[in-house]
Design an enzyme around this catalytic site. Sequence first.
Site, PDB file in Angstrom:
ATOM      1  N   LYS A   1      -0.944  17.870  32.851  1.00  0.00           N
ATOM      2  CA  LYS A   1      -1.884  16.925  32.243  1.00  0.00           C
ATOM      3  C   LYS A   1      -1.208  15.792  31.476  1.00  0.00           C
ATOM      4  O   LYS A   1      -1.809  14.731  31.268  1.00  0.00           O
ATOM      5  CB  LYS A   1      -2.834  17.671  31.308  1.00  0.00           C
ATOM      6  CG  LYS A   1      -3.848  18.552  31.999  1.00  0.00           C
ATOM      7  CD  LYS A   1      -4.959  17.745  32.641  1.00  0.00           C
ATOM      8  CE  LYS A   1      -6.118  18.613  33.083  1.00  0.00           C
ATOM      9  NZ  LYS A   1      -7.230  17.799  33.645  1.00  0.00           N
TER      10      LYS A   1
ATOM     11  N   SER B   1       0.729  24.945  37.798  1.00  0.00           N
ATOM     12  CA  SER B   1       0.236  23.785  37.057  1.00  0.00           C
ATOM     13  C   SER B   1       0.315  23.911  35.548  1.00  0.00           C
ATOM     14  O   SER B   1       0.291  22.903  34.841  1.00  0.00           O
ATOM     15  CB  SER B   1      -1.217  23.491  37.458  1.00  0.00           C
ATOM     16  OG  SER B   1      -2.047  24.599  37.145  1.00  0.00           O
TER      17      SER B   1
END
Length: 321
Positions: free
Chosen positions: A52, A305
Site C-alpha cells: 500500500k 502482499s
Amino acid sequence: MVVNISDIERARLRIRDRIRPTSLEPSYSLSQMCGVSVHLKHEHRQTTGSFKLRGASNAVLQLSRDEQAQGVVTASTGNHGRALSFAAKTCGVKATICMSDLVPENKVSEIRRLGAEVRIVGHSQDDAQEEAERLARAEGVCLVPAFDHPAVIAGQGTLGLEIVEALPDVSTVLIQLSGGGLAAGVALAVKSRRPKARIIGITMERGAAMKASLDASRPVQVEECESLADSLGGGIGLDNRWTFAMCQDLLDDVILLSEQEIAAGMQHAYLQEREVVEGAGAVGIAALVANKVGNLNGPVVALLSGRNVDMELHRRVVCGV
C-alpha cells in the site's frame, strides 16, 4: 481507460526514493507441488509491511502545497491507513484514518504510533468511508481513497513493472483482489509488457465485493464479514469510477477461497517458505495449495502482499496453539 502505462512509469520515478523494490524469489516447494515454476513476490517486506505504500506515496506526492497543508483523510481496513500515515508523516502532512471496528487492533495501534488521528466508525468499511467523505466535505481535507483513485492505481502498478522486469516470461500472476487498486494497476503494468500473461484475482468467499460486482456487471454492495483475509474486506463503492472497469477489462479470472484454505496458505508460507504473512498476503499461495488455479501455466508469480498480522492470531492459525 484513465490510467495508462505512462502513469505507472511516472509513478515509479516519483516514488523511487520513498519505497523499496522488493525481491522475486523462486519457491521450490510450490514449484514441486504445482509442476511449474512458481515465484513469490516479497512485497510483505515493503516499508510499512504491505504494497500500500506505493499508491499512498504516489498520491501524497502529487498533492499541491495547499492540499498538503489541509491534510489527508481516508477510510481503510488497516494497511492503506498505515501506508498513508507513513507517507503523510514523511511529507509533514496531517493524516486522519477512518476505520470500522472490524480492523484488527495491531493495525490500529500502528497507525496511531505513526501520529495519525484514528476514528473508529461503524461495523463496515462502507461506514468508515462515509465518515471519511464527510470529513473531506466538512473540513476541506484531501480524500485519498484506498483503491479507486488514478494515483493510487498507478502507484500499485509499479509492483507489476518489477515483476515483468525480474521475470520477463511470466505467464500467470496471482494477485489479491479487494477494491481493485492493486489488481488493476498490476494487471495494466504486466499486460502492457506481456500481453498474453494471465492475471488472476484471488479473494475470500466472505464478502467478496469485486467478485460480486463483476458477476453483476455493475458495482454492488455486499455484507462485510470477519475473515482471516481482513485486508480484502469492504465494498468497492456504488459510484466506483476506475477500478471496477479496469478489473472487468484486465482480469482473466477470479478465485474465491474458504477460510480453511486461507489458513492453509498462511501455514504453507510459514512452514515451507519461512515467511510470516497475513491472511490476505497468503491467498496466492492458498490458491495454489488448494489446486484452484485451472490451466496453470508457468512461470507463475504469487504476490505476498502484506505481513501486518496479529502475531497471536498467526500463532493460533499457523501453529495450532
